[in-house]
Design a protein around this motif. Structure first.
Motif, PDB file in Angstrom:
ATOM      1  N   LEU A 199      -6.875   1.904  -4.435  1.00  0.00           N
ATOM      2  CA  LEU A 199      -6.516   2.573  -3.354  1.00  0.00           C
ATOM      3  C   LEU A 199      -6.049   4.015  -3.826  1.00  0.00           C
ATOM      4  O   LEU A 199      -6.313   4.924  -3.208  1.00  0.00           O
ATOM      5  CB  LEU A 199      -5.584   2.102  -2.538  1.00  0.00           C
ATOM      6  N   ALA A 200      -5.125   4.007  -4.865  1.00  0.00           N
ATOM      7  CA  ALA A 200      -4.800   5.400  -5.376  1.00  0.00           C
ATOM      8  C   ALA A 200      -4.309   4.908  -6.854  1.00  0.00           C
ATOM      9  O   ALA A 200      -4.418   3.855  -7.207  1.00  0.00           O
ATOM     10  CB  ALA A 200      -3.413   5.673  -4.718  1.00  0.00           C
TER      11      ALA A 200
ATOM     12  N   ASN B 295      -9.229   5.490  -1.989  1.00  0.00           N
ATOM     13  CA  ASN B 295      -9.753   4.706  -0.955  1.00  0.00           C
ATOM     14  C   ASN B 295      -8.641   4.567  -0.012  1.00  0.00           C
ATOM     15  O   ASN B 295      -7.576   4.491  -0.336  1.00  0.00           O
ATOM     16  CB  ASN B 295     -10.236   3.523  -1.464  1.00  0.00           C
ATOM     17  N   GLN B 296      -9.110   4.395   1.125  1.00  0.00           N
ATOM     18  CA  GLN B 296      -8.295   3.948   2.050  1.00  0.00           C
ATOM     19  C   GLN B 296      -8.030   2.323   2.362  1.00  0.00           C
ATOM     20  O   GLN B 296      -8.765   1.614   1.888  1.00  0.00           O
ATOM     21  CB  GLN B 296      -8.526   4.608   3.628  1.00  0.00           C
ATOM     22  N   GLY B 297      -6.804   2.049   2.766  1.00  0.00           N
ATOM     23  CA  GLY B 297      -6.398   0.502   2.839  1.00  0.00           C
ATOM     24  C   GLY B 297      -4.842   0.403   2.974  1.00  0.00           C
ATOM     25  O   GLY B 297      -4.300   1.345   2.696  1.00  0.00           O
ATOM     26  N   ARG B 298      -4.816  -0.816   3.061  1.00  0.00           N
ATOM     27  CA  ARG B 298      -3.242  -1.246   3.068  1.00  0.00           C
ATOM     28  C   ARG B 298      -2.921  -2.101   1.626  1.00  0.00           C
ATOM     29  O   ARG B 298      -3.916  -2.774   1.225  1.00  0.00           O
ATOM     30  CB  ARG B 298      -3.040  -2.157   4.012  1.00  0.00           C
TER      31      ARG B 298
ATOM     32  N   GLU C  52     -12.261   1.699  -7.813  1.00  0.00           N
ATOM     33  CA  GLU C  52     -12.158   1.079  -6.451  1.00  0.00           C
ATOM     34  C   GLU C  52     -10.707   1.003  -5.961  1.00  0.00           C
ATOM     35  O   GLU C  52     -10.475   0.425  -5.092  1.00  0.00           O
ATOM     36  CB  GLU C  52     -12.960  -0.194  -6.520  1.00  0.00           C
TER      37      GLU C  52
ATOM     38  N   THR D  15      -4.897   9.776  -4.211  1.00  0.00           N
ATOM     39  CA  THR D  15      -5.589   8.555  -3.289  1.00  0.00           C
ATOM     40  C   THR D  15      -7.206   8.751  -3.642  1.00  0.00           C
ATOM     41  O   THR D  15      -7.833   9.559  -3.678  1.00  0.00           O
ATOM     42  CB  THR D  15      -5.371   9.124  -1.764  1.00  0.00           C
TER      43      THR D  15
ATOM     44  N   GLY E  76      -5.711  -3.117  -3.106  1.00  0.00           N
ATOM     45  CA  GLY E  76      -5.691  -3.300  -1.597  1.00  0.00           C
ATOM     46  C   GLY E  76      -5.577  -4.586  -1.120  1.00  0.00           C
ATOM     47  O   GLY E  76      -5.973  -5.304  -2.084  1.00  0.00           O
TER      48      GLY E  76
END
Length: 159
Positions: free
Chosen positions: A108-109, A138-141, A106, A136, A71
């Motif tokens: 994102l995917a 964790n969420q994030g860019r 940790e 996936t 991320g």
């Protein structure tokens, strides 16, 4: 000669990843920015890897790896796994993928992959890998290569 090659190639958008490799207790991970999808069916990814590195030997021996998506706030992870250091996986939480390759918890995917074949690519090898599982975490860019500056020292490599 190509002027400003190190700046120009950063205009080619791609992410930054931690590639997990391992054979039994011998595990390692490295930062990669040269990863891309090369097929829909089957789902194939291509990963560029330096054949002089320990991780390449583990990938060759095991035939598996994970592609862990970093991320935007994980620059420090990219920097950490981009170095050569003994036991650089210590202090991080890892899961085991279906293939047995390490997954960075940790990230994102991740994509769990079996190596299909290798091909030469200048001073690197391209590992073409079949994705056997993905999820996936964790969420994030995603972190982009252009956001890493000269972390990889590439400005010294263009002649």
């Amino acid at each position: 000669m190509i002027e400003n090659a190190e700046t120009l190639v950063k205009q080619i958008n791609h992410g930054v990843y931690v590639i997990g490799v391992g054979v039994g207790e011998r595990q390692n991970a490295f930062t990669a920015a040269w990863v891309m999808q090369v097929s829909f069916d089957p789902l194939l990814l291509a990963i560029s890897i330096n054949p002089e590195h320990y991780s390449y030997q583990l990938m060759k021996e095991s035939g598996v790896c994970t592609v862990n998506v970093l991320g935007r706030e994980q620059y420090a992870l990219a920097e950490h796994f981009g170095r050569s250091a003994p036991d650089k996986m210590a202090g991080f939480q890892w899961q085991q993928a279906e293939t047995g390759a390490p997954v960075l918890s940790e990230s994102l995917a991740y994509f769990d992959c079996q190596v299909s074949h290798y091909t030469d690519a200048g001073d690197h090898k391209i590992a073409v890998c079949k994705v056997v599982a993905a999820a996936t975490l964790n969420q994030g860019r995603p972190l982009l290569y252009s956001q890493t500056g000269d972390m990889d020292g590439s400005s010294e490599l263009y002649g």
